[in-house]
Design a protein around this motif. Structure first.
Motif, short mmCIF file in Angstrom:
data_model
loop_
_atom_site.label_atom_id
_atom_site.label_comp_id
_atom_site.label_asym_id
_atom_site.label_seq_id
_atom_site.Cartn_x
_atom_site.Cartn_y
_atom_site.Cartn_z
N THR A 163 0.51 -1.80 -13.15
CA THR A 163 1.68 -2.34 -13.86
C THR A 163 2.16 -3.63 -13.19
O THR A 163 2.37 -4.65 -13.86
CB THR A 163 2.83 -1.31 -13.89
OG1 THR A 163 2.32 -0.08 -14.36
CG2 THR A 163 3.96 -1.77 -14.77
N THR A 164 2.28 -3.58 -11.87
CA THR A 164 2.75 -4.79 -11.20
C THR A 164 1.71 -5.89 -11.26
O THR A 164 2.03 -7.07 -11.41
CB THR A 164 3.19 -4.50 -9.76
OG1 THR A 164 3.83 -5.65 -9.25
CG2 THR A 164 2.03 -4.15 -8.86
N PHE B 216 -9.22 -6.34 -10.63
CA PHE B 216 -8.17 -7.27 -11.04
C PHE B 216 -7.86 -8.17 -9.85
O PHE B 216 -7.49 -7.70 -8.79
CB PHE B 216 -6.93 -6.45 -11.43
CG PHE B 216 -5.85 -7.24 -12.10
CD1 PHE B 216 -5.60 -7.09 -13.46
CD2 PHE B 216 -5.07 -8.12 -11.39
CE1 PHE B 216 -4.61 -7.81 -14.09
CE2 PHE B 216 -4.08 -8.86 -12.01
CZ PHE B 216 -3.85 -8.70 -13.37
N VAL B 217 -8.00 -9.47 -10.04
CA VAL B 217 -7.78 -10.40 -8.93
C VAL B 217 -6.50 -11.21 -9.13
O VAL B 217 -6.02 -11.36 -10.26
CB VAL B 217 -8.93 -11.43 -8.77
CG1 VAL B 217 -9.66 -11.22 -7.47
CG2 VAL B 217 -9.86 -11.38 -9.95
N GLY B 218 -5.99 -11.75 -8.03
CA GLY B 218 -4.91 -12.72 -8.12
C GLY B 218 -3.52 -12.16 -8.17
O GLY B 218 -2.61 -12.75 -8.76
N ILE B 219 -3.28 -11.00 -7.54
CA ILE B 219 -1.93 -10.45 -7.49
C ILE B 219 -1.14 -11.24 -6.44
O ILE B 219 -1.62 -11.43 -5.32
CB ILE B 219 -1.97 -8.95 -7.13
CG1 ILE B 219 -2.84 -8.21 -8.15
CG2 ILE B 219 -0.57 -8.37 -7.08
CD1 ILE B 219 -3.26 -6.85 -7.71
N PRO B 220 0.05 -11.75 -6.79
CA PRO B 220 0.79 -12.59 -5.84
C PRO B 220 1.42 -11.77 -4.72
O PRO B 220 1.64 -10.57 -4.87
CB PRO B 220 1.88 -13.20 -6.72
CG PRO B 220 2.10 -12.19 -7.80
CD PRO B 220 0.76 -11.58 -8.06
N TYR C 205 0.67 -1.28 -2.40
CA TYR C 205 -0.76 -1.49 -2.17
C TYR C 205 -1.23 -2.77 -2.86
O TYR C 205 -1.90 -3.61 -2.25
CB TYR C 205 -1.55 -0.28 -2.67
CG TYR C 205 -3.04 -0.44 -2.60
CD1 TYR C 205 -3.71 -0.26 -1.40
CD2 TYR C 205 -3.79 -0.80 -3.73
CE1 TYR C 205 -5.09 -0.42 -1.32
CE2 TYR C 205 -5.16 -0.95 -3.66
CZ TYR C 205 -5.80 -0.77 -2.44
OH TYR C 205 -7.15 -0.94 -2.37
N ALA C 206 -0.85 -2.93 -4.13
CA ALA C 206 -1.32 -4.08 -4.91
C ALA C 206 -0.88 -5.40 -4.26
O ALA C 206 -1.65 -6.35 -4.19
CB ALA C 206 -0.80 -3.99 -6.34
N HIS C 207 0.36 -5.44 -3.76
CA HIS C 207 0.85 -6.69 -3.19
C HIS C 207 0.41 -6.90 -1.75
O HIS C 207 0.71 -7.92 -1.15
CB HIS C 207 2.38 -6.76 -3.31
CG HIS C 207 2.82 -6.93 -4.74
ND1 HIS C 207 2.67 -8.12 -5.42
CD2 HIS C 207 3.35 -6.05 -5.62
CE1 HIS C 207 3.12 -7.96 -6.66
NE2 HIS C 207 3.53 -6.71 -6.80
N GLN C 208 -0.28 -5.92 -1.21
CA GLN C 208 -0.86 -6.11 0.12
C GLN C 208 -2.28 -6.64 0.00
O GLN C 208 -2.66 -7.56 0.69
CB GLN C 208 -0.85 -4.77 0.88
CG GLN C 208 -1.84 -4.64 2.02
CD GLN C 208 -1.53 -5.57 3.18
OE1 GLN C 208 -0.48 -6.19 3.23
NE2 GLN C 208 -2.47 -5.69 4.11
N VAL C 209 -3.09 -6.04 -0.89
CA VAL C 209 -4.50 -6.43 -0.94
C VAL C 209 -4.79 -7.51 -1.97
O VAL C 209 -5.86 -8.10 -1.94
CB VAL C 209 -5.40 -5.20 -1.20
CG1 VAL C 209 -5.29 -4.23 -0.04
CG2 VAL C 209 -5.01 -4.52 -2.50
#
Lengths: 318, 291, 262
Positions: free
Chosen positions: A71-72, A141-145, A226-230
């Motif tokens: 979602t994020t 999914f790439v490019g999470i800020p 997790y998403a915003h760490q990796v």
């Protein structure tokens, strides 16, 4: 004013310890491992509330972890929303899914509940994999800020370490409060005997649903962190094996034990890192350890070691 | 029509395999109240052993099937003897983690032995596909369906006609009573494991020619076999076979007429529907115990 | 017929399980503040009747009124809120919890803190929690377990566990209390104490319906006794008259009866 209880003191000591570790550790690799321990602790704690305290097994918990992460990812990377707007969205999403899935699923018990949650988890992970246009499919999914607050970016390992462990600490305190309250007692009553619990006036279906939703929310938050760490996520992180890994953390650490969640998460985060040394033997050794612990210490390592210690002391005394 | 028939054939083929795997789950559950999450790995080992025996050692198909089955069944016996029987607290959650641990262990071991590559193996008999109303039916499909039905039939025979089968059935109904009349239920559990994993092994041998066996094929096959067993009613033998065919056919039709992304999801969607609306399986009239 | 003078009315209630008629046209009412004994040989339908009144299973026909309201298909927990509490034949305590916590669980319907409340721990919630602690302690004193509040309930001897169940049931502030063989497994001393306790529970205005095999206790305690046999109500009246009833003697002693073959 009441005197601070044992748990509050333990939390303060723990916070001091975690802060000291965070300040003293300079190695980026170690900091990263510590961050993952924190995220996994949050996951284990979320499942422990559901499984350890309320006695409701879930073999699909990684789905909520994934819902938080995706979602994020989609909102902040694809649509460019601030992650702080994505956070409530991730939480609401997890709550909504938990509500819809929980109502029919939590009526099941034992193996059947296990299977229902397993099926749900599989479907969610298949959606992550097959919905290419949104999730990027199997390749990820790439490019999470990175996370940012008032100009300060949590883009270093140290700052992120503090963020993650602050969240973990918050949920340690929160979980203890819930467990020691009317709600917590009702949950433990359901665990000990569902019939007797409803004969005490507890709306068991409602209680189970509530804790399921809370548990899903915490897992979703772990996914967000997790998403915003990796910055990169892929479906297999949230699949069947991931769900099993969370269950294992809870069981090895100790059911119905807040600190057990920390212990189980630490062990199962470090173990694979350590097993890298075994190269091709990694999977084999991991499976073997899992089996051995469950065969010989089914009550979890923490409890098991305490029991071993006590029985050896008894022998010594005699 | 031709298109439909084609999907139907492929559904029947996969369904037969799901059915055999489901049978393994069901008969074990019936005798021991246990769900073996590593069951799929035994199928995988069966398939890879079959490849090695026929391609590596050039052993003819029939003896290779028998040898593989014996090997895999023996592995199942070891698993029961070394892991399951030594468990100190046989609660569902503990057993789930142990069998999942076993599945990781077996997968890891298989990766060491066979490597990460997928293998190819020719069909049992080199007969060209048969043309039925424009749809192609593979010779191997006929083998798979025939052998599956044979296995189900012999299991039925085992339960109904042999002493060991009846004893096992008695154990399944009431362990205490079985023990009172002198049935050695430990041996029965061991035997159930042997038969269950052995059937997994056979399932592996017959799908080896159509799936490109690899070390990581087991988990999904196992889970789907499990869904099939639930569909037909966990513990019911003919129900499992039927559940397998139903799952195979619905999956094939779903892929063919809706979306290929649906292939793996179908099994689990059906699983949820069954759990929510008919936890006893679609053909059972009585409600099963939900424990 | 319902009147203001009854707390529980069972009106021609029947139920059968797979062809076996467990209860057949049961009719009776309970007066507020009474102690009524429910007796009968094994398999007479006593437990089934308990299950009907506590809402675990609905009757096939007939109806059950609690304080004039039909309980219909209300869920079990709703009935507890309305004022029906029970104990179990095979003590069912929450074994992982302390004695005190067990009683607090009994107060579930009389407290209101939810998941958010417990997390926020507002002054109101803290007050409620303190009240519940206080009241639980009082109830433990009432049954004589005051000193054992901190022990794990599973560690208590059986007699005390029964007393704890009683305290837990009282915690829900019931109007009607159903006791399922409260004296089973108790010694004479404990049984006497239990009798006094039940008497003082009635003193608090609670109506008691109990299933009990200890006849001495039942005769001493109850104002009225209802006898069930094979799903039928065969006698209903004060202890004395029930004792002399021929049908009751036949049911217990197995004298041949006209309908014995059916």
């Amino acid at each position: 004013m009441r005197k601070p209880d044992k748990h509050t003191i333990a939390c303060i000591l723990f916070a001091a310890g975690a802060a000291a570790v965070g300040l003293m550790t300079d190695d980026a690799y170690y900091l990263q491992v510590l961050i993952f321990i924190g995220i996994n602790t949050l996951l284990a704690l979320s499942l422990n509330l559901l499984m350890g305290y309320a006695g409701q097994i879930s073999l699909g918990h990684a789905a909520f972890y994934g819902i938080g992460a995706y979602t994020t990812a989609v909102l902040s990377a694809t649509y460019g929303f601030s992650p702080w707007l994505a956070l409530p969205a991730a939480i609401v999403m997890a709550m909504a899914v938990a509500y819809i899935v929980g109502r029919p699923t939590l009526r099941l018990t034992g193996y059947y509940l296990g299977m229902g949650t397993l099926g749900f988890g599989m479907i969610v992970s298949i959606v992550f994999r097959e919905w290419h246009s949104v999730t990027g499919g199997a390749s990820g999914f790439v490019g999470i800020p990175p996370l940012e607050i008032a100009g300060f970016a949590f883009d270093t390992d140290r700052s992120y370490y503090f963020l993650v462990w602050a969240v973990v600490l918050f949920f340690f305190l929160l979980s203890r409060r819930i467990i020691d309250s009317r709600v917590g007692r009702a949950l433990r009553a359901i665990h000990d005997g569902e019939h007797a619990a409803s004969a005490m006036g507890i709306d068991t279906a409602r209680m189970k649903l509530h804790i399921f939703i809370l548990s899903a929310t915490m897992a979703s938050l772990a996914g967000f962190l997790y998403a915003h760490q990796v910055y990169f996520i892929s479906p297999e992180t949230f699949g069947f094996m991931a769900s099993i890994k969370i269950v294992t953390m809870v069981v090895i650490g100790g059911m119905a034990s807040i600190w057990g969640s920390l212990f189980g998460a630490t062990l199962l985060t470090i173990l694979p890192e350590w097993l890298h040394a075994f190269a091709d033997y990694e999977m084999m050794v991991y499976g073997l350890i899992l089996m051995l612990v469950m065969i010989f210490l089914p009550q979890g390592l923490t409890r098991g070691i305490i029991d071993l210690y006590e029985s050896s002391r008894k022998k010594h005394d005699q | 029509m031709q298109e439909f028939l084609q999907y139907f054939f492929s559904g029947m083929t996969n369904g037969a395999i799901y059915g055999v795997i489901a049978l393994g789950f069901s008969m074990l559950y019936r005798s021991t109240d246990l769900i073996n999450f590593s069951h799929g790995e035994f199928v995988m080992i069966g398939a890879l052993t079959m490849v090695t025996l026929t391609m590596g050692f050039r052993i003819p198909v029939l003896p290779a099937i028998i040898m593989t089955t014996i090997c895999v069944a023996f592995l199942g016996l070891l698993f029961e003897r070394l892991a399951i029987r030594t468990v100190r607290r046989p609660e569902p959650i503990v057993l789930i983690i142990i069998t999942v641990g076993a599945s990781i262990f077996l997968r890891g071991t298989a990766m060491l032995i066979w490597g990460k590559d997928a293998y190819a193996m020719p069909s049992f008999t080199p007969h060209p596909p048969i043309d039925i109303a424009g749809a192609r039916l593979l010779m191997q499909s006929i083998w798979i369906i025939t052998i599956s039905v044979l296995i189900a039939g012999s299991l039925h025979f085992f339960y109904k006609k042999t002493l060991a089968g009846k004893a096992m059935h008695a154990c399944a109904i009431n362990k205490q009573a079985a023990w009172l009349v002198g049935i050695p239920f430990k041996v029965m559990i061991l035997l159930a494991f042997g038969i269950s994993t052995g059937m997994g092994g056979v399932a592996g041998t017959i799908i080896a020619p159509i799936t490109m066996p690899a070390y990581d094929m087991g988990t999904m096959l196992g889970l789907k076999g499990f869904c099939a067993a639930m569909l037909g009613g966990l513990g019911s033998l003919w129900g499992s076979v039927l559940g397998g065919f139903l799952l195979g056919i619905l999956e094939a039709l779903g892929v063919g007429f809706i979306s290929s992304g649906l292939k793996d999801a179908m099994a689990f969607l059906l699983l949820l529907l069954v759990l929510y609306f008919r936890p006893g399986g679609i053909i059972s009239a009585v409600s099963v115990k939900r424990f | 017929m319902t009147s203001d003078n009854t707390i529980l009315d069972i009106e021609t209630a029947s139920i059968s399980f797979g062809g076996v008629r467990a209860l057949i046209d049961i009719n009776f009412s309970l007066a507020p503040g009474s102690i009524t004994g429910l007796i009968g040989p094994n398999g007479a339908g006593k437990t089934t009747l308990f299950n009907l009144v506590t809402g675990i299973i609905p009757p096939d026909s007939g109806r059950i009124l609690f304080m004039g309201q039909p309980i219909g298909k209300k869920p079990v927990h709703e009935l507890v809120r309305m004022g029906i509490a029970r104990t179990f034949q095979n003590v069912e305590l929450f074994s992982s919890m302390s004695v005190l916590e067990n009683v607090q669980v009994g107060m579930h319907t009389r407290t209101s803190c939810g998941i958010f409340g417990s997390a926020l721990r507002t002054p109101g919630i803290v007050r409620e929690e303190n009240r519940s602690l206080e009241k639980a302690a009082q109830l433990l004193e009432f049954v004589g377990l005051g000193e054992h509040a901190k022990r794990r309930s599973a560690d208590l001897p059986l007699g005390w566990q029964r007393l704890l169940e009683l305290a837990r049931a009282m915690a829900s502030e019931p109007q009607l209390l159903l006791l399922d063989e409260p004296a089973a497994g108790l010694n004479t001393n404990e049984t006497d104490m239990l009798g006094d306790l039940i008497e003082s529970i009635r003193g608090r205005g609670v109506t008691v319906l109990l299933v009990e095999h200890d006849m001495a206790l039942t005769m001493k305690l109850c104002d009225r006794i209802i006898v069930l046999d094979r799903g039928r109500l065969i006698a209903d009246g004060p202890p004395r008259s029930v004792q002399d009833d021929e049908a009751v003697m036949a049911a217990y002693l197995g004298k041949p009866r006209n309908d014995a073959k059916t």
